[in-house]
Design an enzyme around this catalytic site. Structure first.
Site, short mmCIF file in Angstrom:
data_model
loop_
_atom_site.label_atom_id
_atom_site.label_comp_id
_atom_site.label_asym_id
_atom_site.label_seq_id
_atom_site.Cartn_x
_atom_site.Cartn_y
_atom_site.Cartn_z
N GLU A 1 1.28 3.68 2.11
CA GLU A 1 2.03 3.98 3.33
C GLU A 1 3.34 3.20 3.40
O GLU A 1 4.35 3.71 3.89
CB GLU A 1 1.17 3.65 4.57
CG GLU A 1 -0.10 4.48 4.69
CD GLU A 1 -1.30 3.80 4.06
OE1 GLU A 1 -2.41 3.98 4.59
OE2 GLU A 1 -1.13 3.09 3.03
N ALA B 1 -29.16 3.92 -41.35
CA ALA B 1 -30.24 2.95 -41.20
C ALA B 1 -29.78 1.53 -41.50
O ALA B 1 -30.27 0.55 -40.93
CB ALA B 1 -31.41 3.32 -42.12
N HIS C 1 0.83 -1.20 0.00
CA HIS C 1 0.00 0.00 0.00
C HIS C 1 0.88 1.26 0.00
O HIS C 1 2.09 1.20 0.18
CB HIS C 1 -0.94 -0.01 1.20
CG HIS C 1 -2.01 -1.05 1.10
ND1 HIS C 1 -3.02 -1.18 2.03
CD2 HIS C 1 -2.25 -2.01 0.16
CE1 HIS C 1 -3.81 -2.18 1.68
NE2 HIS C 1 -3.37 -2.69 0.55
N ARG D 1 -6.07 -0.13 -25.91
CA ARG D 1 -4.97 -0.20 -26.88
C ARG D 1 -4.44 1.21 -27.12
O ARG D 1 -5.15 2.20 -27.02
CB ARG D 1 -5.48 -0.78 -28.22
CG ARG D 1 -6.10 -2.16 -28.07
CD ARG D 1 -6.58 -2.73 -29.39
NE ARG D 1 -7.63 -1.96 -30.04
CZ ARG D 1 -8.91 -2.02 -29.74
NH1 ARG D 1 -9.32 -2.81 -28.75
NH2 ARG D 1 -9.80 -1.30 -30.40
N GLU E 1 -20.64 0.55 -22.84
CA GLU E 1 -20.50 0.81 -24.27
C GLU E 1 -21.45 -0.15 -24.98
O GLU E 1 -21.10 -1.27 -25.31
CB GLU E 1 -19.07 0.58 -24.74
CG GLU E 1 -18.04 1.52 -24.13
CD GLU E 1 -16.69 1.41 -24.82
OE1 GLU E 1 -16.65 1.50 -26.06
OE2 GLU E 1 -15.69 1.22 -24.12
N TRP F 1 -16.33 5.30 -39.57
CA TRP F 1 -16.34 5.80 -38.20
C TRP F 1 -17.06 7.13 -38.16
O TRP F 1 -16.80 8.00 -38.99
CB TRP F 1 -14.91 5.98 -37.67
CG TRP F 1 -14.16 4.70 -37.56
CD1 TRP F 1 -13.24 4.20 -38.42
CD2 TRP F 1 -14.26 3.75 -36.50
NE1 TRP F 1 -12.73 3.02 -37.96
CE2 TRP F 1 -13.34 2.71 -36.77
CE3 TRP F 1 -15.02 3.67 -35.33
CZ2 TRP F 1 -13.18 1.60 -35.94
CZ3 TRP F 1 -14.85 2.58 -34.50
CH2 TRP F 1 -13.94 1.57 -34.80
#
Length: 365
Positions: free
Chosen positions: A55, A167, A53, A210, A291, A173
């Protein structure tokens, strides 16, 4: 470091904690700074689950200088034996004088016990310094512990007229390469990515991180599939991350290493989304990035299960015949609308990235 204030030291600890933002899941992100003689003599952050951790790293760097020093830690030091020994005991053994804690640990295994142990050892403890910032840093961990469900971010991408595909289904993209790179950062930070059976069957997504030149823990891949229709050869089942298949019907075949999680159906025969989130919390999912298609994304919104919405808007128009951003049946009057509050708007490449939080109406609170 002349002029170092408690707030300045805690801010430094919070910056350190960010170093584990992409790697600590399902553990919280924690940073620690040790100050002696108004100088930082030790610092560290939690890097990966199962490893030391924050600390411990800070104490190693400080060495003997930790005795009589002040410690600034973004989350209450643990008091129980998990995969690592209690940090509260390490601070006591090091002989520190005072510990500043940004927020109490919401984990019931700790929940004030670390603070009590420090005080019982004669160490002064001050709590809630920069608490809001610490809670924001670990919003998923806090959500899982306090609400019994992960923090849910819904990611959407559309044209300016809120269309996600033609449609025919053609969509690659709509958003830019820069926006898609930004999504990989979202995935890495969330630690888990969730989609529905329709998206897997139509697009065969990888749901991996990625292109980031950073240490990254690959996010969990979560598929909602009531009737267990996803074949074993889909990209989402590839090795390299934890894979969770949430189903209402027992699958006939399961890809190696995939965890099958049974979830009840709702009245419409689909997976009950509140039960989905409870099941994810039970397997230590802190944050989940949704997503998915318009129907599943709309269902999360309609049921009030979205904590944050991230929308990438491309400077283009696809026309009214193209597919909609989300499906929200039953909204017939203006007073039924889902209202949002903008929290951030900026340009990512040619696109806009809008971050918003759904608002709770006064009459629904």
């Amino acid at each position: 470091m002349p002029g170092l204030t408690p707030a300045g030291a805690m801010a430094a600890a919070l910056r350190l904690a960010e170093g584990g933002a992409l790697t600590t899941h399902p553990n919280p992100r924690v940073g620690c700074v040790i100050v002696a003689g108004n100088r930082i003599v030790g610092q560290g952050y939690h890097q990966r689950a199962g490893e030391p951790h924050a600390e411990v790293f800070a104490l190693r760097e400080a060495g003997a200088r930790a005795r009589g020093a002040e410690v600034f830690v973004t989350l209450e030091p643990c008091s129980h034996h998990g995969r690592t020994p209690p940090c509260a005991d390490a601070l006591i053994a090091a002989g520190v004088r005072k510990v500043w804690v940004a927020m109490q640990d919401p984990n019931p295994l700790v929940a004030g016990r670390g603070i009590e142990r420090l005080r019982a050892a004669g160490i002064e403890v001050v709590c809630d310094l920069m608490r809001a910032e610490a809670e924001t840093l670990n919003r998923g961990f806090v959500s899982r512990m306090a609400r019994g469900r992960p923090w849910v971010t819904l990611k959407l991408a559309s044209s300016l007229d809120a269309r996600t595909a033609m449609a025919s289904g053609e969509s690659r993209w709509i958003s830019s390469a820069q926006a898609r790179a930004d999504v990989h950062r979202l995935r890495a930070r969330a630690g888990a990515v969730l989609t529905g059976v329709g998206t897997v069957l139509a697009d065969d997504p990888q749901l991996t991180v990625r292109g980031l030149d950073l240490p990254v823990r690959q996010p969990d891949r979560i598929v909602l599939d009531a009737d267990a229709r996803v074949p074993v050869d889909r990209c989402v089942w590839a090795e390299g991350a934890r894979r969770l298949w949430l189903v209402a019907r027992t699958p006939g075949a399961v890809a190696p290493g995939v965890e099958v999680v049974p979830v009840a159906r709702d009245d419409d025969g689909r997976l009950c989304l509140p039960a989905v989130l409870r099941a994810l919390a039970a397997v230590n999912v802190n944050e989940v990035l949704v997503e998915a298609g318009a129907r599943l994304g709309g269902a999360f919104l309609r049921q009030g299960l979205v904590d944050e919405l991230v929308l990438y808007v491309a400077p283009s128009l696809l026309g009214h015949d193209a597919r909609p951003l989300v499906v929200l049946p039953g909204l017939e009057r203006l007073e039924q609308r889902i209202e949002l509050a903008w929290t951030d708007v900026r340009q990512i490449g040619p696109d806009l990235r809008i971050i918003a939080r759904p608002m709770v109406r006064a009459d629904a609170a």
